[in-house]
Design a protein around this motif. Structure first.
Motif, mmCIF file in Angstrom:
data_model
loop_
_atom_site.group_PDB
_atom_site.id
_atom_site.type_symbol
_atom_site.label_atom_id
_atom_site.label_comp_id
_atom_site.label_asym_id
_atom_site.label_seq_id
_atom_site.Cartn_x
_atom_site.Cartn_y
_atom_site.Cartn_z
ATOM 1 N N ARG A 91 0.822 -1.217 0.000
ATOM 2 C CA ARG A 91 0.000 0.000 0.000
ATOM 3 C C ARG A 91 0.855 1.267 0.000
ATOM 4 O O ARG A 91 0.342 2.365 -0.153
ATOM 5 C CB ARG A 91 -0.931 -0.009 1.207
ATOM 6 N N THR B 288 3.792 0.930 -4.821
ATOM 7 C CA THR B 288 2.838 1.177 -5.909
ATOM 8 C C THR B 288 3.579 1.620 -7.175
ATOM 9 O O THR B 288 3.301 1.126 -8.276
ATOM 10 C CB THR B 288 1.824 2.266 -5.474
ATOM 11 N N MET C 199 -7.802 1.576 -0.986
ATOM 12 C CA MET C 199 -6.500 0.885 -1.013
ATOM 13 C C MET C 199 -6.167 0.277 0.358
ATOM 14 O O MET C 199 -5.131 -0.371 0.527
ATOM 15 C CB MET C 199 -5.380 1.850 -1.431
ATOM 16 N N PHE C 200 -7.035 0.517 1.350
ATOM 17 C CA PHE C 200 -6.787 0.022 2.705
ATOM 18 C C PHE C 200 -7.991 -0.801 3.167
ATOM 19 O O PHE C 200 -8.488 -0.632 4.278
ATOM 20 C CB PHE C 200 -6.523 1.211 3.645
#
Ligand code: F6R
Length: 250
Positions: free
Chosen positions: A73, A78, A163-164
């Motif tokens: 993350r 990324t 994204m979490f």
């Protein structure tokens, strides 16, 4: 304006590629976020067709404090996954603030100095957050601010929650970001905004007053900044006059 997100992203990718072809040792400023994913996918495709990143230097805008390079993350991970890994970028020339630095403020100062030592950023790619942030310059961010540690707003943590695992509480509270003043020193800037969720904030940034409450508004004072938006994000800009929007470099 471009009709859809794919075409808008393609335009930005083409700007980056044009810069790399004319200046293989260019210093690029890069952003993360969902808006950028199709830009990097396009650049990877261009790399497969011959575009080289081997000579360039890159500086990413920001990183979450507390996430390591091997946390998928993190913005470092990324970027490695979406761009640096698939192309021929030289890893030591790809810079992302270190989210695990023992002293994040010191890391911010080091990062600012590293940008200066590289000769400053030639072309900076930006997205825009729903709070009007560029980088993670949350409201209010002084227009002359430098790379520093910031606290993310609840709105930004909600924006980035997908994204979490969908949990805003899991999004780190702090980040290291280039400052507004740091960003404005880039010699050329391109901001990409796509999707309806950005329409309100985009019109505030482009047509509202220049204010620390919308850090993207600072771009109004930059002589070489291009804003690329899809139809959904540009909906309210220039009163939604699509004729004008088609040909206007904002
Ligand atoms: C990320 C960054 C942010 C994002 C912005 C938009 O490095 O600097 O300013 O560009 O939050 O994020 P997305 O594209 O996910 O809507």
């Amino acid at each position: 304006m471009r009709p859809d997100a794919e075409k808008a992203a393609g335009f930005v990718a083409e700007m980056v590629a044009t810069r790399l072809r004319s200046e293989p040792r260019a210093v690029l400023g890069l952003a993360t976020g969902r808006t950028m994913e199709p830009v990097y996918a396009r650049l990877v495709a261009m790399h497969r067709a011959g575009l080289s990143f081997a000579g360039c230097w890159t500086f990413n805008l920001d990183e979450y404090v507390g996430l390591s390079a091997d946390d998928p993350r993190s913005y470092r991970a990324t970027m490695d996954r979406l761009l640096f890994g698939p192309v021929d970028a030289v890893r030591v020339r790809t810079a992302v603030p270190d989210g695990m630095a023992a002293d994040p403020e010191l890391e911010a100062a080091r990062y600012e100095a590293a940008i200066a030592a590289a000769g400053g950023i030639g072309l900076q790619v930006l997205g825009i957050g729903e709070t009007g942030h560029i980088g993670f310059n949350e409201p209010p961010s002084p227009l002359g601010s430098r790379t520093r540690v910031v606290t993310l707003t609840a709105q930004t943590r909600a924006q980035n929650a997908p994204m979490f695992g969908g949990d805003p509480g899991a999004v780190p509270l702090r980040a290291i970001t280039m400052g507004v003043g740091t960003i404005l020193e880039a010699r050329e800037i391109v901001l990409l905004a796509t999707g309806e969720a950005k329409s309100q904030v985009l019109v505030r940034a482009l047509e509202g007053k220049v204010t620390p409450d919308v850090s993207a508004s600072a771009l109004q004072g930059h002589g070489r900044c291009v804003v690329v938006a899809d139809a959904a994000a540009a909906r309210l800009v220039l009163g939604g006059d699509t004729e004008k929007l088609g040909s206007t470099t904002l």
